[in-house]
Every structure is written in C-alpha cells, then in structure tokens.
Design a protein around this motif. Structure first.
Motif, PDB file in Angstrom:
ATOM      1  N   ASP A 123       0.823  -1.213   0.000  1.00  0.00           N
ATOM      2  CA  ASP A 123       0.000   0.000   0.000  1.00  0.00           C
ATOM      3  C   ASP A 123       0.859   1.266   0.000  1.00  0.00           C
ATOM      4  N   ILE A 124       1.947   1.220  -0.784  1.00  0.00           N
ATOM      5  CA  ILE A 124       2.852   2.361  -0.913  1.00  0.00           C
ATOM      6  C   ILE A 124       2.693   2.968  -2.301  1.00  0.00           C
ATOM      7  N   LEU A 125       2.515   4.273  -2.374  1.00  0.00           N
ATOM      8  CA  LEU A 125       2.411   4.935  -3.669  1.00  0.00           C
ATOM      9  C   LEU A 125       3.730   4.806  -4.405  1.00  0.00           C
ATOM     10  N   ASP A 126       3.670   4.381  -5.660  1.00  0.00           N
ATOM     11  CA  ASP A 126       4.838   4.083  -6.489  1.00  0.00           C
ATOM     12  C   ASP A 126       4.840   5.041  -7.676  1.00  0.00           C
ATOM     13  N   ILE A 127       5.824   5.931  -7.731  1.00  0.00           N
ATOM     14  CA  ILE A 127       5.930   6.881  -8.840  1.00  0.00           C
ATOM     15  C   ILE A 127       7.151   6.526  -9.677  1.00  0.00           C
ATOM     16  N   PRO A 143      -2.611  -0.393  -9.582  1.00  0.00           N
ATOM     17  CA  PRO A 143      -3.795   0.353 -10.040  1.00  0.00           C
ATOM     18  C   PRO A 143      -3.701   1.859  -9.842  1.00  0.00           C
ATOM     19  N   TYR A 144      -2.695   2.325  -9.088  1.00  0.00           N
ATOM     20  CA  TYR A 144      -2.534   3.766  -8.870  1.00  0.00           C
ATOM     21  C   TYR A 144      -1.214   4.264  -9.456  1.00  0.00           C
ATOM     22  N   ARG A 339      -2.143   6.342  -0.136  1.00  0.00           N
ATOM     23  CA  ARG A 339      -1.777   6.101  -1.541  1.00  0.00           C
ATOM     24  C   ARG A 339      -2.912   6.457  -2.495  1.00  0.00           C
ATOM     25  N   LYS A 340      -4.097   5.962  -2.261  1.00  0.00           N
ATOM     26  CA  LYS A 340      -5.223   6.195  -3.169  1.00  0.00           C
ATOM     27  C   LYS A 340      -5.594   7.671  -3.212  1.00  0.00           C
ATOM     28  N   ARG A 347      -3.562  11.739 -10.852  1.00  0.00           N
ATOM     29  CA  ARG A 347      -4.060  11.100 -12.077  1.00  0.00           C
ATOM     30  C   ARG A 347      -5.248  11.882 -12.639  1.00  0.00           C
ATOM     31  N   GLY A 348      -5.117  12.318 -13.900  1.00  0.00           N
ATOM     32  CA  GLY A 348      -6.159  13.100 -14.542  1.00  0.00           C
ATOM     33  C   GLY A 348      -6.193  14.560 -14.122  1.00  0.00           C
TER      34      GLY A 348
END
Length: 388
Positions: A123-127, A143-144, A339-340, A347-348
């Motif tokens: 559950d870690i944001l991955d850039i 998915p993110y 993260r979400k 995103r967008g």
C-alpha cells in the motif's frame, strides 16, 4: 544493504504546506516522512541512477525549506536496484519494512515491473520517474501507477516521424535492447511506421542484453544490410549506448544513427565524444532551451543542483526531482499520505509549478510531455540543432 539518508538544503518550491492529521498513525507528529528511492546506484546505469537520487534529494530539501509536507520534513532513503529485477524486489521489500510514504523508482523497465506488485501489496504509492515500458501503466500490478517520463507508446510515433518524414528513410535497421523496454519500443516504432503509409523495409535487427558493451559482431551485420537509418534502443547511457555509438562510427556505417527518445544524455556525450556528431534523436527536457529556461522552478532546481554537484542536471535528474515535487504537492493539497488519496490528486489532474512547468496527467497516471527533435552537430562540445 544499509539505507542512505541524505540531508537538507535551503531552496524554495511552490508547494502549499498546511497542518493536518496524518493518514499514517504510526508516524508521530513532527517525525520526518520517509521518501524511498530505488534506482541503479552501481553498474552500467549507476551514474544515471546517482543523478536521479541527487535530484530527488535536492527536491526534498526544496520542499523542506518551504515547510515540508503537512509541516513535516522529508528524509530520503535510497536503495540500489543494481539494474536487476530480483534485487529491485528485495529493495522494495526493504523500503516497505521501513514504512516509507512513497517510492520514487525506475531506470530499467524490467526492474520497475518486478517491483510494482510488491509496493502495491504494501500500500505504498509508487511513482516511476524514468522507466518507459507501456505495461507499467497497465493497472494490473499497480492500479494507482504514476509516471513522469514519456512512454514507449508516445516515443514510437516521434521516432517514426523522424525516420519517415525528416530522414525519408526506407531501409531501416534496429539495434534493440532485449527486454520489456527495448522490444516494446521497437514494436511501437514499427507499428507507427506502418501507420505513416510510406514505404519502408526492416532490413536488419540486432538484439543485445542491457549490460552489453561490445557490438562489433552485430554491427558487421548492420553494415552489410546497407540501411538508410538505424534506430539504437539502449538504456545503458553510461556504458552500452556510448560504446554502441563509437563502434558504429568505427564500423563505417553510412546510415543515419537515430537514438531512441531520451537516450542521448550528457553521460553519452562525455564518453562517446566526437562519435556523437550526426546522431539524430528527440527528448522532453533540455535545461537551457525553451520553455524550460523560462520556468522559475526549473531555474531554481538547476541552481541548487549545480551548487551541490557542480554540474547541470540532465533529463533523468529533472524527472526524479519532478516526481518528488508532484507527490509533495498532491500530499499537501489533500493533507494525506494515503496512496489512493494522493494518486487521485495526480491522475487526470494538473500539478502546477513543477520543474517541467504546469504538468498535466492522463487518467492512467501518465504525464503529458512535449518533444524536441534534434541533430548533434558537434559531439565534442555537445552542440545540437533543433529540427523543425
């Protein structure tokens, strides 16, 4: 491998900082927020990954000087993926155990693709800063997903236009890195060439592993094919790519050498030198060319990077720093590290005031980039001519 924690400098960035409750209760109020970085710090792409790490650190210190993220300082924790997928997975697990809030990663697409499921499960944001394979944004493993660099899908159309319209090449060859990045790039370029409706023929394809530096046997086959142009797709900009260019010239091949988008970096010029003259390519960032030479955040970043490292940041460095800026801006805007939530603010959406200017993202997390096509007119001095 031990973690590398890097310090603070005093530079400002347009990022709104506000006090708020935390999405991660385990992190005490006032305790630094850990930002993970996974890039190659050794081996063939080591110098390139080090530039990305240096840039993320500079950007983190700029954010800290502006008040941090939700009033807390950022601390960079770096890991070396060694350009190897299995090592990247290990490093991703290590950063998950260290409870980082975000991971900025990616020089080699196979490594990025291997790490994505690990970071998603944690559950870690991955850039993704640099890796280009189109599958990175497929949504299946992450998915993110968010990516700053341009992808193979967009790059292919640019290279196809160079070949078909600027060079009028009909006999085309490929020197292709044999992995998700290289094979994907070639596939898209060929599809885009077919879409032009102009006659062309694939006269030779030579594939090689990422770490290869001796291309003399392959170049013998390329020369025999008598191509009008050869596309070099090689992400090893500190080793394989300059070696390929030098050996291409030594082989006496007459066809124009076209570098895949984003592969003609300062590290290539430093090693290949005069052999660079005549290479044609395209890229999305040039520190001293319009529009970047008029972007305030870019000029501040360049000044900070030069002060710390005594050189001008390249495209990879700019992408790494921008990744950090984008995340910090979204985290401050949402007052969250979730993260979400943070991904939803990117995103967008459009993130204003980054090194690349006001940066807009597609709904799938892909940053929208602009390209500049160029020809190297003097390899010794790294002089280029912009092609209209």
């Amino acid at each position: 491998m031990g973690s590398l924690k890097l310090g603070r400098r005093q530079f400002a960035i347009a990022a709104s900082a506000g006090a708020a409750g935390l999405a991660f209760p385990a992190l005490a109020q006032g305790e630094p927020i850990k930002v993970g970085v996974i890039v190659p710090l050794s081996g063939a792409a080591g110098p390139n990954g080090q530039a990305v790490l240096h840039a993320v650190t500079v950007a983190a210190d700029m954010v800290n000087a502006a008040g941090g993220v939700m009033g807390r300082k950022l601390a960079v924790v770096a890991k070396d993926d060694e350009s190897t997928p299995a090592v990247g997975v290990t490093r991703a697990n290590e950063l998950a155990a260290e409870k980082v809030a975000v991971v900025i990663e990616g020089w080699n697409s196979p490594v990025t693709l291997a790490m994505q499921p690990v970071l998603a499960r944690a559950d870690i944001l991955d850039i993704t800063a640099v890796s280009k394979a189109d599958q990175i944004l497929s949504g299946k493993a992450n998915p993110y997903a968010i990516r700053i660099n341009s992808p193979n899908g967009q790059d292919g159309a640019v290279i196809a236009d160079i070949l078909a319209n600027k060079l009028s090449a009909k006999r085309i060859g490929f020197m292709t890195e044999n992995d998700a990045y290289g094979n994907g790039a070639q596939q898209v370029i060929e599809a885009e060439l077919k879409a032009t409706g102009k006659p062309w023929e694939n006269v030779v394809v030579e594939k090689f592993p990422f770490k290869q530096t001796d291309f003399r046997v392959s170049l013998t086959s390329v020369k025999q094919a008598k191509p009008d142009a050869v596309v070099a797709i090689n992400a090893a900009e500190s080793s394989g790519m300059p070696a390929l260019i030098q050996q291409y010239r030594q082989a006496g091949i007459e066809g124009v050498l076209v570098g895949a988008v984003g592969t003609i970096l300062p590290t290539v010029f430093k090693i290949a030198g005069e052999a660079m003259t005549g290479v044609v390519s395209a890229d999305i960032y040039f520190p001293d060319l319009p529009p970047f030479n008029a972007i305030k955040a870019n000029l501040e970043f360049i000044a900070a990077y030069r002060k710390d490292h005594n050189e001008t940041p390249d495209k990879g460095a700019a992408l790494g720093a921008t990744a950090l800026q984008v995340w910090a801006s979204a985290a401050n805007a949402t007052k969250s590290l979730d993260r979400k939530t943070v991904a939803g603010a990117i995103r967008g959406k459009t993130i204003k005031g980054t090194i690349l200017g006001d940066l807009s993202f597609e709904a799938d997390g892909q940053a929208k980039q602009r390209y500049t096509v160029f020809k190297v007119t003097d390899g010794k001095t790294a002089k280029i001519e912009v092609l209209k």
